[in-house]
Design a protein around this motif. Structure first.
Motif, PDB file in Angstrom:
ATOM      1  N   ILE A  60     -69.664 136.448  53.266  1.00  0.00           N
ATOM      2  CA  ILE A  60     -69.401 135.845  54.633  1.00  0.00           C
ATOM      3  C   ILE A  60     -70.914 136.404  55.397  1.00  0.00           C
ATOM      4  CG2 ILE A  60     -68.115 136.107  56.373  1.00  0.00           C
ATOM      5  CD1 ILE A  60     -65.885 135.911  54.728  1.00  0.00           C
ATOM      6  N   ILE A  61     -70.929 137.538  55.444  1.00  0.00           N
ATOM      7  CA  ILE A  61     -72.671 137.738  55.810  1.00  0.00           C
ATOM      8  C   ILE A  61     -73.663 136.209  55.125  1.00  0.00           C
ATOM      9  CG2 ILE A  61     -73.569 140.168  56.262  1.00  0.00           C
ATOM     10  CD1 ILE A  61     -71.666 141.479  56.510  1.00  0.00           C
ATOM     11  N   ASN A  62     -74.232 136.671  54.177  1.00  0.00           N
ATOM     12  CA  ASN A  62     -74.928 135.726  54.047  1.00  0.00           C
ATOM     13  C   ASN A  62     -74.956 134.621  54.286  1.00  0.00           C
ATOM     14  OD1 ASN A  62     -76.076 137.773  52.111  1.00  0.00           O
ATOM     15  ND2 ASN A  62     -75.081 136.889  50.103  1.00  0.00           N
ATOM     16  N   TYR A  63     -73.823 134.079  55.040  1.00  0.00           N
ATOM     17  CA  TYR A  63     -73.875 132.457  55.670  1.00  0.00           C
ATOM     18  C   TYR A  63     -73.991 132.836  56.642  1.00  0.00           C
ATOM     19  CZ  TYR A  63     -72.325 130.650  52.184  1.00  0.00           C
ATOM     20  OH  TYR A  63     -71.645 129.851  50.338  1.00  0.00           O
ATOM     21  N   LEU A  64     -73.480 133.648  57.503  1.00  0.00           N
ATOM     22  CA  LEU A  64     -73.386 134.354  59.165  1.00  0.00           C
ATOM     23  C   LEU A  64     -75.097 134.648  58.837  1.00  0.00           C
ATOM     24  CD1 LEU A  64     -71.038 137.029  59.959  1.00  0.00           C
ATOM     25  CD2 LEU A  64     -71.313 134.302  61.097  1.00  0.00           C
ATOM     26  N   ILE A 114     -84.319 141.392  63.716  1.00  0.00           N
ATOM     27  CA  ILE A 114     -83.369 140.812  62.241  1.00  0.00           C
ATOM     28  C   ILE A 114     -83.125 141.560  61.351  1.00  0.00           C
ATOM     29  CG2 ILE A 114     -83.231 138.578  60.823  1.00  0.00           C
ATOM     30  CD1 ILE A 114     -84.283 136.721  63.255  1.00  0.00           C
ATOM     31  N   TYR A 115     -84.574 142.205  60.899  1.00  0.00           N
ATOM     32  CA  TYR A 115     -84.502 143.623  59.967  1.00  0.00           C
ATOM     33  C   TYR A 115     -83.360 144.139  59.893  1.00  0.00           C
ATOM     34  CZ  TYR A 115     -85.553 146.670  56.334  1.00  0.00           C
ATOM     35  OH  TYR A 115     -85.390 147.598  55.782  1.00  0.00           O
ATOM     36  N   LEU A 116     -82.893 144.833  61.479  1.00  0.00           N
ATOM     37  CA  LEU A 116     -82.447 145.677  61.743  1.00  0.00           C
ATOM     38  C   LEU A 116     -80.331 145.001  61.676  1.00  0.00           C
ATOM     39  CD1 LEU A 116     -83.616 147.414  64.150  1.00  0.00           C
ATOM     40  CD2 LEU A 116     -83.866 148.064  62.141  1.00  0.00           C
ATOM     41  N   VAL A 117     -80.175 143.891  62.038  1.00  0.00           N
ATOM     42  CA  VAL A 117     -79.323 143.425  62.561  1.00  0.00           C
ATOM     43  C   VAL A 117     -78.802 143.343  60.811  1.00  0.00           C
ATOM     44  CG1 VAL A 117     -78.158 141.330  62.259  1.00  0.00           C
ATOM     45  CG2 VAL A 117     -79.567 142.306  64.335  1.00  0.00           C
ATOM     46  N   VAL A 118     -80.065 142.484  59.039  1.00  0.00           N
ATOM     47  CA  VAL A 118     -79.716 142.802  58.128  1.00  0.00           C
ATOM     48  C   VAL A 118     -79.300 143.750  57.789  1.00  0.00           C
ATOM     49  CG1 VAL A 118     -80.830 142.422  55.700  1.00  0.00           C
ATOM     50  CG2 VAL A 118     -81.428 140.531  58.424  1.00  0.00           C
ATOM     51  N   ILE A 119     -79.876 144.780  58.308  1.00  0.00           N
ATOM     52  CA  ILE A 119     -79.504 146.159  57.391  1.00  0.00           C
ATOM     53  C   ILE A 119     -77.804 146.629  58.142  1.00  0.00           C
ATOM     54  CG2 ILE A 119     -79.838 148.649  57.627  1.00  0.00           C
ATOM     55  CD1 ILE A 119     -81.822 147.222  55.562  1.00  0.00           C
ATOM     56  N   LEU A 120     -77.905 146.219  59.258  1.00  0.00           N
ATOM     57  CA  LEU A 120     -76.501 146.642  59.494  1.00  0.00           C
ATOM     58  C   LEU A 120     -75.140 146.287  58.855  1.00  0.00           C
ATOM     59  CD1 LEU A 120     -77.413 147.262  63.375  1.00  0.00           C
ATOM     60  CD2 LEU A 120     -76.889 149.105  61.639  1.00  0.00           C
ATOM     61  N   LEU A 121     -75.462 144.640  58.843  1.00  0.00           N
ATOM     62  CA  LEU A 121     -74.415 143.576  58.492  1.00  0.00           C
ATOM     63  C   LEU A 121     -74.312 143.860  57.117  1.00  0.00           C
ATOM     64  CD1 LEU A 121     -75.570 139.925  60.013  1.00  0.00           C
ATOM     65  CD2 LEU A 121     -73.391 141.262  60.400  1.00  0.00           C
ATOM     66  N   TYR A 122     -75.385 144.378  55.867  1.00  0.00           N
ATOM     67  CA  TYR A 122     -75.459 144.552  54.900  1.00  0.00           C
ATOM     68  C   TYR A 122     -74.625 146.383  54.407  1.00  0.00           C
ATOM     69  CZ  TYR A 122     -76.690 140.393  52.657  1.00  0.00           C
ATOM     70  OH  TYR A 122     -77.586 139.348  52.844  1.00  0.00           O
ATOM     71  N   LEU A 123     -74.566 147.103  55.553  1.00  0.00           N
ATOM     72  CA  LEU A 123     -74.126 148.093  55.539  1.00  0.00           C
ATOM     73  C   LEU A 123     -72.874 148.353  56.011  1.00  0.00           C
ATOM     74  CD1 LEU A 123     -74.563 151.617  55.333  1.00  0.00           C
ATOM     75  CD2 LEU A 123     -74.684 151.739  57.841  1.00  0.00           C
ATOM     76  N   SER A 124     -72.240 147.173  56.384  1.00  0.00           N
ATOM     77  CA  SER A 124     -71.011 146.642  57.584  1.00  0.00           C
ATOM     78  C   SER A 124     -70.445 146.110  55.889  1.00  0.00           C
ATOM     79  CB  SER A 124     -70.835 146.736  58.072  1.00  0.00           C
ATOM     80  OG  SER A 124     -71.597 145.584  58.891  1.00  0.00           O
ATOM     81  N   ALA A 125     -70.921 145.339  55.354  1.00  0.00           N
ATOM     82  CA  ALA A 125     -70.024 144.901  54.169  1.00  0.00           C
ATOM     83  C   ALA A 125     -70.071 145.607  52.346  1.00  0.00           C
ATOM     84  CB  ALA A 125     -71.125 143.594  53.478  1.00  0.00           C
TER      85      ALA A 125
END
Length: 122
Positions: free
Chosen positions: A55-59, A29-40
């Motif tokens: 949107i990513i915060n809600y995801l 989940i940490y890796l998913v968070v990092i990738l999502l914030y990088l894309s944001a």
């Protein structure tokens, strides 16, 4: 003030039940968070709007709730309880305000900038 940082007595028995798979879930989940914030950040840089971060915060919230439901856990395993809601809200608000002052307000004042008001925040 001292009571704000006292460990909840329910935490220790719950933490003793954690296994290796729990650590793997946390790292995943940490890796998913990092990738999502990088894309944001990339989308914000390209479009100039930070709506992607919102949107990513809600995801991410949905992701945590889905994982909790998939694993048949209670919400207290991820820290969502009403038992210490007031204390959590106070600590979170205090830390959030301190970060906001350090990151937004002080640098603006030191650089001689002007306060934009609520219309210039987004």
């Amino acid at each position: 003030m001292k009571q704000l940082f006292v460990l909840d007595p329910d935490y220790k028995p719950m933490a003793e039940k954690y296994e290796k798979k729990d650590a793997l879930w946390a790292v995943g989940i940490y890796l998913v968070v990092i990738l999502l914030y990088l894309s944001a950040g990339y989308l914000t840089m390209m479009t100039g709007s930070n709506i992607s971060a919102i949107i990513i915060n809600y995801l991410l919230l949905a992701l945590v709730l889905i994982v909790v439901c998939m694993r048949d856990q209670k919400l207290n395993t991820v820290g969502l309880t009403f038992k210490h809601f007031k204390r959590s809200l106070m600590v979170g608000t205090t830390i959030g305000l301190a970060i906001s002052v350090c990151v937004n307000i002080i640098p603006t004042i030191l650089s001689g900038g002007q306060w934009l008001g609520s219309g210039g925040l987004l």
